[in-house]
Design an enzyme around this catalytic site. Structure first.
Site, short mmCIF file in Angstrom:
data_model
loop_
_atom_site.label_atom_id
_atom_site.label_comp_id
_atom_site.label_asym_id
_atom_site.label_seq_id
_atom_site.Cartn_x
_atom_site.Cartn_y
_atom_site.Cartn_z
N HIS A 17 0.84 -1.21 0.00
CA HIS A 17 0.00 0.00 0.00
C HIS A 17 0.87 1.25 0.00
CE1 HIS A 17 -3.25 -2.56 2.14
NE2 HIS A 17 -3.67 -2.32 0.92
N LYS A 41 -15.16 -8.70 4.82
CA LYS A 41 -13.89 -9.13 5.41
C LYS A 41 -13.92 -9.01 6.93
CE LYS A 41 -10.84 -7.86 1.55
NZ LYS A 41 -9.85 -6.88 1.09
N ARG A 92 -1.94 -6.30 -8.50
CA ARG A 92 -0.96 -7.38 -8.33
C ARG A 92 -1.30 -8.49 -9.31
NH1 ARG A 92 -2.79 -8.13 -2.34
NH2 ARG A 92 -4.62 -8.11 -3.66
N SER A 130 -3.10 -7.60 2.64
CA SER A 130 -3.50 -7.46 4.05
C SER A 130 -4.02 -8.80 4.58
CB SER A 130 -4.60 -6.41 4.19
OG SER A 130 -4.12 -5.14 3.83
O1 PNS Z 1 -9.11 -3.02 0.16
P1 PNS Z 1 -10.46 -3.51 -0.21
O2 PNS Z 1 -11.01 -4.42 0.87
O3 PNS Z 1 -10.52 -4.12 -1.57
O4 PNS Z 1 -11.38 -2.19 -0.25
C1 PNS Z 1 -12.70 -2.24 0.11
C2 PNS Z 1 -13.44 -0.90 -0.06
C3 PNS Z 1 -14.25 -0.67 1.19
C4 PNS Z 1 -12.51 0.26 -0.26
C5 PNS Z 1 -14.34 -1.03 -1.32
O5 PNS Z 1 -15.05 -2.22 -1.31
C6 PNS Z 1 -15.29 0.14 -1.45
O6 PNS Z 1 -14.91 1.20 -1.87
N1 PNS Z 1 -16.56 -0.06 -1.07
C7 PNS Z 1 -17.56 1.00 -1.11
C8 PNS Z 1 -18.62 0.72 -2.16
C9 PNS Z 1 -18.10 1.04 -3.53
O7 PNS Z 1 -17.90 2.16 -3.89
N2 PNS Z 1 -17.87 -0.03 -4.34
C10 PNS Z 1 -17.33 0.09 -5.66
C11 PNS Z 1 -18.37 0.21 -6.75
S1 PNS Z 1 -19.81 -0.78 -6.59
#
Ligand code: PNS
Length: 166
Positions: A17, A41, A92, A130
């Protein structure tokens, strides 16, 4: 002024990150690290803890054009609210592609004015996630070298406390 957001769960923030955030800070005028909650998660740190750790990580990396915030709705709405034109995501290998491709196209549908920019992860972090860090901690291993120094101490405490109790 080019503003980008780097959304993610950051549970916990890894060296992968940090690499993407550092490189974003070189490309964009301002970068907002946006901590979101992924209900799919199991979490290790609370959103508040993740924000505190990320702020420390950013400070130690001397990234003066990066700030940390959180969001609970759609990432595109967060981007709009902060006048960000770009969403930066790290990629990745092949495993991330399908999910990220789907998310980028969904976000494009929701907010055509916002671009998703992908950065290829640095080779040395291409295996890192993570989830893997959480698994190391869960089974009593030491995540040294995988996370920034600011995250290492609090992570080791999680090892001692036992992640199962979280
Ligand atoms: O690191 P991650 O777990 O892949 O990130 C998760 C997160 C919370 C950042 C992502 O799922 C998110 O932005 N969720 C909010 C809803 C959203 O905008 N989803 C994308 C389009 S449907």
């Amino acid at each position: 002024m080019a503003i980008a957001i780097c959304p993610g769960s950051f549970d916990p923030a890894t060296n992968g990150h940090l690499d993407i955030i550092q490189r974003s800070a070189q490309v964009f005028d301002e970068v907002i690290v946006a901590v979101g909650h992924n209900p799919g998660k199991k979490h290790l740190f609370t959103v508040e803890e993740r924000i505190t750790l990320l702020k420390q990580v950013i400070k130690e990396a001397h990234l003066h054009n990066v700030r940390v915030d959180h969001f609970s709705g759609l990432q595109v709405e967060f981007a709009r609210a902060h006048k960000a034109q770009v969403i930066v995501k790290g990629l990745r290998a092949i495993s991330d592609f399908e999910y990220e491709f789907q998310m980028a196209l969904t976000n494009k549908h929701l907010a055509p004015e916002i671009e998703t920019v992908f950065m290829m992860t640095a080779n040395e972090y291409s295996f890192l996630s993570s989830s893997m860090v959480k698994e190391i901690v869960l089974f009593g291993g030491d995540p040294e070298g995988l996370v920034p120094p600011a995250v290492l101490g609090p992570l080791r405490k999680k090892t001692k406390a036992g992640v199962e109790d979280e």
